[in-house]
Design an enzyme around this catalytic site. Structure first.
Site, PDB file in Angstrom:
ATOM      1  N   THR A 165       0.823  -1.204   0.000  1.00  0.00           N
ATOM      2  CA  THR A 165       0.000   0.000   0.000  1.00  0.00           C
ATOM      3  C   THR A 165       0.858   1.255   0.000  1.00  0.00           C
ATOM      4  O   THR A 165       1.918   1.309   0.621  1.00  0.00           O
ATOM      5  CB  THR A 165      -0.970   0.020   1.208  1.00  0.00           C
ATOM      6  OG1 THR A 165      -1.700  -1.202   1.243  1.00  0.00           O
ATOM      7  CG2 THR A 165      -1.949   1.149   1.120  1.00  0.00           C
ATOM      8  N   ARG A 205     -10.763 -10.467  -3.750  1.00  0.00           N
ATOM      9  CA  ARG A 205     -10.605  -9.976  -2.371  1.00  0.00           C
ATOM     10  C   ARG A 205     -10.401  -8.461  -2.388  1.00  0.00           C
ATOM     11  O   ARG A 205      -9.593  -7.922  -3.146  1.00  0.00           O
ATOM     12  CB  ARG A 205      -9.416 -10.666  -1.720  1.00  0.00           C
ATOM     13  CG  ARG A 205      -9.102 -10.177  -0.290  1.00  0.00           C
ATOM     14  CD  ARG A 205      -8.069  -9.078  -0.283  1.00  0.00           C
ATOM     15  NE  ARG A 205      -7.658  -8.703   1.073  1.00  0.00           N
ATOM     16  CZ  ARG A 205      -6.930  -7.645   1.355  1.00  0.00           C
ATOM     17  NH1 ARG A 205      -6.518  -6.852   0.376  1.00  0.00           N
ATOM     18  NH2 ARG A 205      -6.599  -7.347   2.592  1.00  0.00           N
ATOM     19  N   VAL A 206     -11.122  -7.763  -1.545  1.00  0.00           N
ATOM     20  CA  VAL A 206     -10.974  -6.317  -1.425  1.00  0.00           C
ATOM     21  C   VAL A 206     -10.648  -5.997   0.027  1.00  0.00           C
ATOM     22  O   VAL A 206     -11.323  -6.485   0.938  1.00  0.00           O
ATOM     23  CB  VAL A 206     -12.270  -5.603  -1.858  1.00  0.00           C
ATOM     24  CG1 VAL A 206     -12.203  -4.118  -1.538  1.00  0.00           C
ATOM     25  CG2 VAL A 206     -12.518  -5.815  -3.353  1.00  0.00           C
ATOM     26  N   GLY A 207      -9.613  -5.207   0.235  1.00  0.00           N
ATOM     27  CA  GLY A 207      -9.205  -4.851   1.586  1.00  0.00           C
ATOM     28  C   GLY A 207      -9.757  -3.503   2.002  1.00  0.00           C
ATOM     29  O   GLY A 207     -10.796  -3.041   1.517  1.00  0.00           O
ATOM     30  N   ASP A 208      -9.038  -2.852   2.899  1.00  0.00           N
ATOM     31  CA  ASP A 208      -9.491  -1.573   3.441  1.00  0.00           C
ATOM     32  C   ASP A 208      -9.252  -0.399   2.493  1.00  0.00           C
ATOM     33  O   ASP A 208      -9.961   0.617   2.558  1.00  0.00           O
ATOM     34  CB  ASP A 208      -8.774  -1.285   4.767  1.00  0.00           C
ATOM     35  CG  ASP A 208      -7.251  -1.248   4.600  1.00  0.00           C
ATOM     36  OD1 ASP A 208      -6.705  -2.108   3.860  1.00  0.00           O
ATOM     37  OD2 ASP A 208      -6.605  -0.360   5.196  1.00  0.00           O
ATOM     38  N   THR A 223      -2.394   1.745   6.182  1.00  0.00           N
ATOM     39  CA  THR A 223      -1.678   0.646   5.524  1.00  0.00           C
ATOM     40  C   THR A 223      -1.575  -0.513   6.497  1.00  0.00           C
ATOM     41  O   THR A 223      -1.382  -0.312   7.694  1.00  0.00           O
ATOM     42  CB  THR A 223      -0.263   1.080   5.087  1.00  0.00           C
ATOM     43  OG1 THR A 223       0.472  -0.085   4.704  1.00  0.00           O
ATOM     44  CG2 THR A 223       0.493   1.808   6.177  1.00  0.00           C
ATOM     45  N   GLY A 224      -1.707  -1.715   5.986  1.00  0.00           N
ATOM     46  CA  GLY A 224      -1.589  -2.876   6.862  1.00  0.00           C
ATOM     47  C   GLY A 224      -2.525  -3.982   6.439  1.00  0.00           C
ATOM     48  O   GLY A 224      -2.953  -4.042   5.279  1.00  0.00           O
ATOM     49  N   GLY A 279      -5.620  -5.442   5.714  1.00  0.00           N
ATOM     50  CA  GLY A 279      -6.882  -4.777   5.442  1.00  0.00           C
ATOM     51  C   GLY A 279      -8.060  -5.348   6.191  1.00  0.00           C
ATOM     52  O   GLY A 279      -8.954  -4.604   6.637  1.00  0.00           O
TER      53      GLY A 279
END
Ligand code: GLY
Length: 292
Positions: A162, A190-193, A212-213, A215
């Site tokens: 990120t 897959r979708v993160g934050d 960042t991290g 998600g």
């Protein structure tokens, strides 16, 4: 002095002994360039988009060109941007082979009437906007600095990528932008934050934040939006808000970090991962970059 400031991240999580000098040098240069632009009167929104575009193009971090393929063998990209002065936002999720996902997110904000477009519909929209596309994915994407091929088999070991930027301009406007190729070894779709306004990116009249991290943990903890809420109606200062939110991320089984800039020009970096690639510069902030 009228405050202005920009802060950048190139992802939380660094590994001891690995060479991140190129990524650090790029972040330092972009922080300096961003501060100069803000000094000239460029808007916070344009400054964060410009910085993230550069990070996407270089591919030294896990976004844009530095993104890794998912389990199905192709790269899917997420990005979001928020204009805190106007309380507008745009985002794209699970899009493919667009050179600048952050500009796609900005176009969603400026031209779609929506906040978040995903998948095939997002790709149709990107086509109508004439945005630059990756012609040859097999040669375009590259493994970013500090990542080894073995990491692709160990998603937890290299889960942090990120890039992001937050800025305050001389008109007092705040903006935030975040872009990612997601976690290594992620499932297709897959979708993160990162593309979620709230968990991954937030800006209002008080603070701009990019996360960042891991998600999944940021989504469950509320991430950047939770941090801003702790400030807005919880009365927390920016450091306490960041620490409390990251403690919640840890309780959800993840780690990572945030960058933030407040309406007074205070820049905050906070992380509970092993290091975070980061940089800042501003009216009262000499150009700074660090990794650990
Ligand atoms: N924080 C980026 C991701 O989990 O996709």
């Amino acid at each position: 002095m009228t405050p202005y400031a920009i802060a950048l991240h190139g992802g939380a999580g660094v590994k001891p002994g690995r060479d991140y000098s190129r990524a650090e040098a790029q972040l330092r240069r972009l922080a300096g360039d961003g501060a100069e632009a803000l000094k000239r009167g460029v808007s916070a929104l344009d400054a964060v988009e410009t910085a993230v575009r550069a990070l996407e193009a270089e591919g030294l971090c896990v976004a844009g060109r530095g993104s890794a393929p998912n389990t199905a063998g192709y790269v899917e990209l997420d990005a979001s941007i928020m204009d805190g002065a106007a309380m507008r936002a745009g985002a794209v999720a699970a899009v493919r082979d667009v050179v600048h996902p952050i500009t796609a997110a900005r176009r969603v904000m400026d031209a779609s009437g929506h906040v978040l477009l995903a998948g095939a519909g997002a790709m149709d929209f990107i086509e109508t906007q004439g945005l630059a596309r990756v012609e040859d994915p097999a040669s375009y994407y590259r493994i970013p600095d500090g990542v080894e091929p073995a990491d692709f088999d160990d998603p937890k070991a290299a889960a942090h990528g990120t890039v992001g930027a937050v800025a305050l301009d001389r008109q007092g406007r705040l903006a935030a932008a975040t872009s990612t190729g997601g976690t290594f070894g992620k499932h297709a779709g897959r979708v993160g934050d990162t593309p979620l306004i709230g968990p991954g990116t937030w800006a209002d009249s008080n603070v701009a934040i990019s996360a960042t991290g891991v998600g999944e943990a940021f989504i469950l903890a509320g991430g950047a939006g939770d941090m801003a809420a702790r400030m807005r109606y919880g009365g927390a200062d920016v450091n306490a808000a960041a620490d409390a939110m990251l403690a919640d991320v840890a309780r959800r089984g993840g780690d990572g970090g945030v960058i933030a800039v407040t309406r007074s020009g205070e820049v905050v970096f906070a992380w509970n991962s092993p290091g975070m690639k980061r940089a800042a510069a501003g009216a009262a902030i000499p150009v700074f970059a660090a990794v650990v």
